[in-house]
Design an enzyme around this catalytic site. Structure first.
Site, PDB file in Angstrom:
ATOM      1  N   ASP A 158      70.079 -39.202  24.954  1.00  0.00           N
ATOM      2  CA  ASP A 158      71.389 -39.432  25.564  1.00  0.00           C
ATOM      3  C   ASP A 158      71.209 -39.702  27.064  1.00  0.00           C
ATOM      4  O   ASP A 158      70.458 -40.595  27.446  1.00  0.00           O
ATOM      5  CB  ASP A 158      72.295 -38.228  25.261  1.00  0.00           C
ATOM      6  CG  ASP A 158      73.705 -38.368  25.797  1.00  0.00           C
ATOM      7  OD1 ASP A 158      74.445 -39.234  25.310  1.00  0.00           O
ATOM      8  OD2 ASP A 158      74.062 -37.612  26.709  1.00  0.00           O
ATOM      9  N   TYR A 270      77.615 -38.377  36.098  1.00  0.00           N
ATOM     10  CA  TYR A 270      78.348 -39.587  35.712  1.00  0.00           C
ATOM     11  C   TYR A 270      79.184 -40.155  36.858  1.00  0.00           C
ATOM     12  O   TYR A 270      79.619 -41.301  36.780  1.00  0.00           O
ATOM     13  CB  TYR A 270      79.273 -39.277  34.530  1.00  0.00           C
ATOM     14  CG  TYR A 270      78.532 -38.952  33.253  1.00  0.00           C
ATOM     15  CD1 TYR A 270      78.246 -39.941  32.319  1.00  0.00           C
ATOM     16  CD2 TYR A 270      78.112 -37.659  32.980  1.00  0.00           C
ATOM     17  CE1 TYR A 270      77.576 -39.656  31.147  1.00  0.00           C
ATOM     18  CE2 TYR A 270      77.430 -37.351  31.810  1.00  0.00           C
ATOM     19  CZ  TYR A 270      77.165 -38.356  30.902  1.00  0.00           C
ATOM     20  OH  TYR A 270      76.484 -38.071  29.746  1.00  0.00           O
ATOM     21  N   HIS A 325      74.676 -38.502  16.654  1.00  0.00           N
ATOM     22  CA  HIS A 325      74.222 -38.670  18.036  1.00  0.00           C
ATOM     23  C   HIS A 325      73.213 -37.593  18.434  1.00  0.00           C
ATOM     24  O   HIS A 325      72.320 -37.846  19.229  1.00  0.00           O
ATOM     25  CB  HIS A 325      75.437 -38.602  18.960  1.00  0.00           C
ATOM     26  CG  HIS A 325      75.111 -38.696  20.417  1.00  0.00           C
ATOM     27  ND1 HIS A 325      74.760 -39.883  21.021  1.00  0.00           N
ATOM     28  CD2 HIS A 325      75.071 -37.746  21.398  1.00  0.00           C
ATOM     29  CE1 HIS A 325      74.532 -39.667  22.308  1.00  0.00           C
ATOM     30  NE2 HIS A 325      74.704 -38.382  22.562  1.00  0.00           N
TER      31      HIS A 325
END
Length: 352
Positions: A158, A270, A325
């Site tokens: 990820d 982020y 995921h």
């Protein structure tokens, strides 16, 4: 022309940020309307669950980086002096997401599962500018050197996969083999997301996280229900055929991210992303393995195959049709076997 494109780009970013914030606000109001007493209540978790101190996973260690002054926490398994395998987790995870790999690869590697900058017991700078991609890439280089190594097998999942790709691009001499789990080459990601609205929607959290404090608050609602659902819900979690997280595993995540301020550092990763991409350099020159769970709710599988064009060496892609995921936790036995095969395959090729 360039200025107009930049203006259009940032207008898109902040417009979509606003849309995501409105959706989150509506969900909050819905929660208040249904369960007003539970919405703003969460448990105080003072003591870590026993699994976080399981000696079979390795030893808890710390290293302070001279230039940044930050102290990083990691768990290490395997003898010192063996080749280094460095593991970089994603969001919202921490070193524990690699528990199956710590046990598996310690026989032949010094396996180090890191808490990234801002996560877990690693120091968390307060300003979002301290989480730019350049800082995160340099962290890995500095940690490698502080551990007494000049190269490693680098594995990332990820967001940790994003960092792994960038370290491999910027410091190719430090990465003997690259293994990435459920994250495409960064250039593929940035190009694909602009051309495919479906991926733009799946990546909505990238935009939502641009807001101050509100994303952190939304994670705390209903005793961190969002965090629990990410790993356990039918839409985003590990499926029935996967290795589901135990109640203690879930409690480990809740313990780490429920500590005061524990979400701000991870989300700050982020908050600089749109000013750091696209990349100036793209090529990956070491042997690369890309593992992908096809049931990934956040990343479309089409990006996996496109990644091939940026790897100028042996490239192997394996897509697991029933996996989510959270691949290295979902299908640990299969993932470990695929990694072993890749590592041995490269050794065999060199001998030939």
């Amino acid at each position: 022309m360039v200025a107009a494109r930049a203006l259009l780009f940032w207008a898109l970013v902040y417009s979509y940020c606003g849309v995501c914030a409105c959706i989150a606000g509506l969900r909050l109001l819905w929660s208040i309307g249904r369960r007003p007493g539970e919405t703003f209540r969460w448990a105080v978790r003072e003591n870590p669950p026993a699994c976080l101190n399981d000696p079979s996973l390795g030893t808890h260690c710390y290293v302070r980086i001279k230039d940044s002054g930050l102290r990083f926490h990691y768990v290490a398994a395997g003898e010192r002096g063996k080749p280094l395998m460095l593991l970089l987790h994603g969001f919202p995870e921490f070193w524990y997401s690699w528990r199956h790999q710590l046990r598996e690869f310690k026989s032949e590697y010094r396996v180090v599962a890191l808490d990234l900058r801002g996560y877990g017991e690693t120091d968390a700078p307060s300003h979002k500018e301290n989480y730019k991609l350049d800082c995160l890439i340099t962290d890995i280089k500095d940690i490698l050197e502080s551990l007494g190594y000049n190269k490693c097998v680098l594995i990332g999942h990820d967001w940790g996969g994003m960092i792994a790709w960038l370290v491999a691009i910027c410091y190719p001499e430090m990465v003997t083999k690259l293994i990435v789990v459920n994250f495409p080459h960064p250039s593929v990601f940035t190009e694909y997301i602009l051309r495919h609205p479906s991926q733009l929607i799946k990546s909505g959290y990238y935009f939502f996280f641009q807001m101050p404090w509100f994303p952190e608050f939304m994670f705390t609602v209903n005793d961190f229900k969002v965090l629990k659902n990410l790993f356990t819900s039918q839409a985003t979690g590990i499926g029935r055929k996967g290795c589901r997280l135990t109640a203690e595993d879930i409690e480990a995540y809740l313990y780490v991210f429920s500590q005061p301020g524990a979400l701000t550092g991870p989300i700050n990763h982020y908050r600089n992303i749109f000013s750091c991409l696209p990349l100036q350099h793209h090529e990956v020159v070491m042997p690369t393995l890309l593992l992908w769970g096809e049931r990934d709710a956040f990343m479309e599988v089409e990006m996996a195959e496109i990644t091939r064009i940026y790897v100028k060496n042996h490239f192997r892609l394996t897509i697991l049709s029933e996996a989510s995921h959270w691949l290295q936790q979902d299908q640990p036995d299969i993932v470990n076997k695929l990694i072993w095969t890749f590592l041995k395959e490269e050794t065999t090729r060199k001998r030939e």
